[in-house]
Design a protein around this motif. Structure first.
Motif, PDB file in Angstrom:
ATOM      1  N   HIS A   1      44.138  79.471  59.851  1.00 11.36           N
ATOM      2  CA  HIS A   1      42.953  79.937  60.580  1.00 11.36           C
ATOM      3  C   HIS A   1      43.364  81.134  61.424  1.00 11.36           C
ATOM      4  O   HIS A   1      44.247  81.033  62.273  1.00 11.36           O
ATOM      5  CB  HIS A   1      42.403  78.817  61.475  1.00 11.36           C
ATOM      6  CG  HIS A   1      41.160  79.199  62.214  1.00 11.36           C
ATOM      7  ND1 HIS A   1      39.903  78.922  61.734  1.00 11.36           N
ATOM      8  CD2 HIS A   1      40.974  79.840  63.381  1.00 11.36           C
ATOM      9  CE1 HIS A   1      38.996  79.364  62.582  1.00 11.36           C
ATOM     10  NE2 HIS A   1      39.629  79.940  63.590  1.00 11.36           N
TER      11      HIS A   1
ATOM     12  N   ALA B   1      42.888  84.102  64.199  1.00 11.41           N
ATOM     13  CA  ALA B   1      42.171  84.637  65.359  1.00 11.41           C
ATOM     14  C   ALA B   1      42.074  86.141  65.114  1.00 11.41           C
ATOM     15  O   ALA B   1      42.906  86.926  65.551  1.00 11.41           O
ATOM     16  CB  ALA B   1      42.903  84.327  66.647  1.00 11.41           C
TER      17      ALA B   1
ATOM     18  N   PRO C   1      40.592  76.075  64.240  1.00  3.70           N
ATOM     19  CA  PRO C   1      40.555  76.958  65.410  1.00  3.70           C
ATOM     20  C   PRO C   1      41.386  76.474  66.589  1.00  3.70           C
ATOM     21  O   PRO C   1      41.797  77.277  67.423  1.00  3.70           O
ATOM     22  CB  PRO C   1      39.060  76.993  65.775  1.00  3.70           C
ATOM     23  CG  PRO C   1      38.344  76.558  64.549  1.00  3.70           C
ATOM     24  CD  PRO C   1      39.249  75.629  63.831  1.00  3.70           C
TER      25      PRO C   1
ATOM     26  N   TYR D   1      34.421  77.870  58.546  1.00  3.79           N
ATOM     27  CA  TYR D   1      34.774  79.032  59.364  1.00  3.79           C
ATOM     28  C   TYR D   1      35.209  80.176  58.455  1.00  3.79           C
ATOM     29  O   TYR D   1      36.076  79.990  57.598  1.00  3.79           O
ATOM     30  CB  TYR D   1      35.899  78.693  60.339  1.00  3.79           C
ATOM     31  CG  TYR D   1      35.600  77.521  61.232  1.00  3.79           C
ATOM     32  CD1 TYR D   1      34.606  77.592  62.202  1.00  3.79           C
ATOM     33  CD2 TYR D   1      36.318  76.330  61.101  1.00  3.79           C
ATOM     34  CE1 TYR D   1      34.321  76.508  63.015  1.00  3.79           C
ATOM     35  CE2 TYR D   1      36.046  75.245  61.919  1.00  3.79           C
ATOM     36  CZ  TYR D   1      35.047  75.343  62.874  1.00  3.79           C
ATOM     37  OH  TYR D   1      34.768  74.271  63.684  1.00  3.79           O
TER      38      TYR D   1
ATOM     39  N   GLN E   1      36.108  85.527  63.351  1.00  4.62           N
ATOM     40  CA  GLN E   1      35.845  84.219  62.771  1.00  4.62           C
ATOM     41  C   GLN E   1      34.488  83.723  63.267  1.00  4.62           C
ATOM     42  O   GLN E   1      34.141  83.869  64.437  1.00  4.62           O
ATOM     43  CB  GLN E   1      36.920  83.219  63.192  1.00  4.62           C
ATOM     44  CG  GLN E   1      38.233  83.343  62.459  1.00  4.62           C
ATOM     45  CD  GLN E   1      38.237  82.638  61.110  1.00  4.62           C
ATOM     46  OE1 GLN E   1      37.222  82.116  60.663  1.00  4.62           O
ATOM     47  NE2 GLN E   1      39.398  82.616  60.470  1.00  4.62           N
TER      48      GLN E   1
END
Length: 421
Positions: A186, A188, A206, A318, A341
């Motif tokens: 994931h 950022a 996240p 996401y 995201q």
């Protein structure tokens, strides 16, 4: 489910078709329409597309047409991947800015503005026709410059989301380096289209562990080589910038390189000729290896994921998309389009909260957002002074003598595409 691809005669399209075929359980397409005014190209691409579907056992029907209104009629989602002016216009975008010592590139700087001016009016016309055909249809924009084009669509009230393959490329690269599944990575990912930084790399979601420091410590040389940036710079930044940041962080070096080698447009045009010859081979029933050099890696998987989420059939919860800011980055207007995201579902994308970026990044984001405001105004309203103001505001230009000269060059090279010129 009916999907339409505007610009379906692109040599990119077999990459998209391969994704639709492989990921049919995620996105069960019943009818796929490829729309393009270039009949010869469309016939070649459409033939290969049908063979790919047949080889992989996809039951969907592929239709090719030059009739935009017929193509979008009843479509649940419309993907935009068009290039107004073709590779010839791209060749110009990449060359005439170099005469002023500025980067020649098709999505940023003066070349990027030229592409926006050619593209925004065409895309808005297409979007209005999509809205008349099906007001609930989603528009997925892969057409560059994605941030400006998506903002034009959203400000006109269209159900639109912008998509870029930079984030999914990083996700796949990092997953390989870390030895994990891509779905476990994931990002950022924060900034604007083609102006982003990976400020964390989290495993599992996240809120997962941030392994970016480990990634840079153990694989920083590999990442730096891919970006054509020095490893010490990544260590000092503590983040991974998009490869488009090289135009800012090493501007003069890039200009020197671009002046001494063929343009990317020339390389792509040669590849396209070879690809179209391959596509005409009736024995070819899979995307050729050469297509990987054409660009757009993982575009198909990102597009399938996004369309599935928007249409309610699945997809990752996401995804990195281009959407209205709506307070996500407090130093930008709510109607700025950012690339971050987001939680994506049938109601559209909702950007996830992100820590406010370091001033080193937020300052550049704010500057380029101001340029994009002016660029969109120039695209919508025209006029030499509006073009000049946008160029003067761009951090890769910024000097009035350059902005003046580039304004004249831009108009001269794009007059046939500018209704006001």
């Amino acid at each position: 489910m009916k999907l339409t691809v505007v610009g379906g005669g692109s040599t990119y399209t077999p990459e998209l078709i391969d994704g639709f075929a492989r990921l049919r359980d995620t996105l069960p397409v019943e009818e796929l329409v490829l729309v393009d005014p270039a009949a010869e190209r469309l016939e070649l691409v459409g033939g290969l597309a049908r063979r790919i579907f047949a080889k992989q056992g996809h039951p969907g029907r592929i239709v090719t047409t030059a009739d935009l209104d017929a193509g979008v009629d009843g479509a649940d989602a419309v993907l935009l991947q068009l290039r107004v002016g073709g590779q010839a216009a791209r060749e110009q975008d990449e060359t005439w800015p170099l005469e002023c010592g500025c980067v020649g590139q098709e999505t940023t700087g003066a070349g990027g503005l030229a592409k926006a001016l050619r593209t925004v009016p065409v895309v808005l016309d297409i979007a209005e026709r999509v809205r008349r055909a099906n007001p609930r249809a989603w528009i997925i924009d892969f057409t560059n410059p994605v941030g400006i084009v998506t903002r034009a669509l959203l400000q006109a009230g269209h159900r639109a989301v912008g998509l870029c393959n930079v984030a999914i490329g990083f996700q796949r690269k990092f997953a390989g380096l870390l030895g994990v599944a891509p779905a476990d990575v994931h990002l950022a990912h924060v900034g604007l289209n083609h102006l982003t930084w990976e400020t964390a790399v989290r495993l599992g979601g996240p809120e997962g562990e941030n392994v970016l420091p480990k990634l840079l410590a153990e694989h920083g040389d590999t990442v730096a080589d891919d970006l054509h940036l020095p490893r010490p710079l990544l260590d000092r930044l503590g983040v991974v910038p998009s490869y488009y940041l090289r135009y800012y962080y090493a501007h003069d070096e890039v200009v020197r390189e671009l002046r001494t080698k063929p343009s990317r447009a020339a390389e792509v045009a040669a590849m396209e000729r070879e690809l179209l010859t391959m596509y005409g081979d009736p024995a070819l029933d899979e995307k050729p290896a050469l297509l990987a050099r054409r660009g757009g890696a993982y575009y198909s998987e990102a597009a399938v994921d996004l369309a599935a989420a928007l249409l309610g059939g699945g997809g990752s919860p996401y995804q990195v998309v281009n959407a209205f800011n709506k307070g996500t980055l407090p130093f930008l207007p709510d109607d700025a389009v950012i690339e971050v995201q987001a939680a994506v579902g049938p109601a559209g994308p909702v950007p996830l909260p992100v820590p406010e970026p370091d001033p080193l990044f937020s300052g550049l984001i704010a500057n380029v957002t101001a340029y994009e405001d002016l660029a969109l105004e120039a695209a919508l309203r025209g006029g030499r002074d509006r073009v000049f103001r946008a160029l003067l505001a761009h951090p890769l230009i910024g000097q009035y003598t350059y902005a003046d000269a580039l304004t004249d060059q831009l108009i001269a090279h794009n007059r046939e595409h500018l209704a006001w010129a």
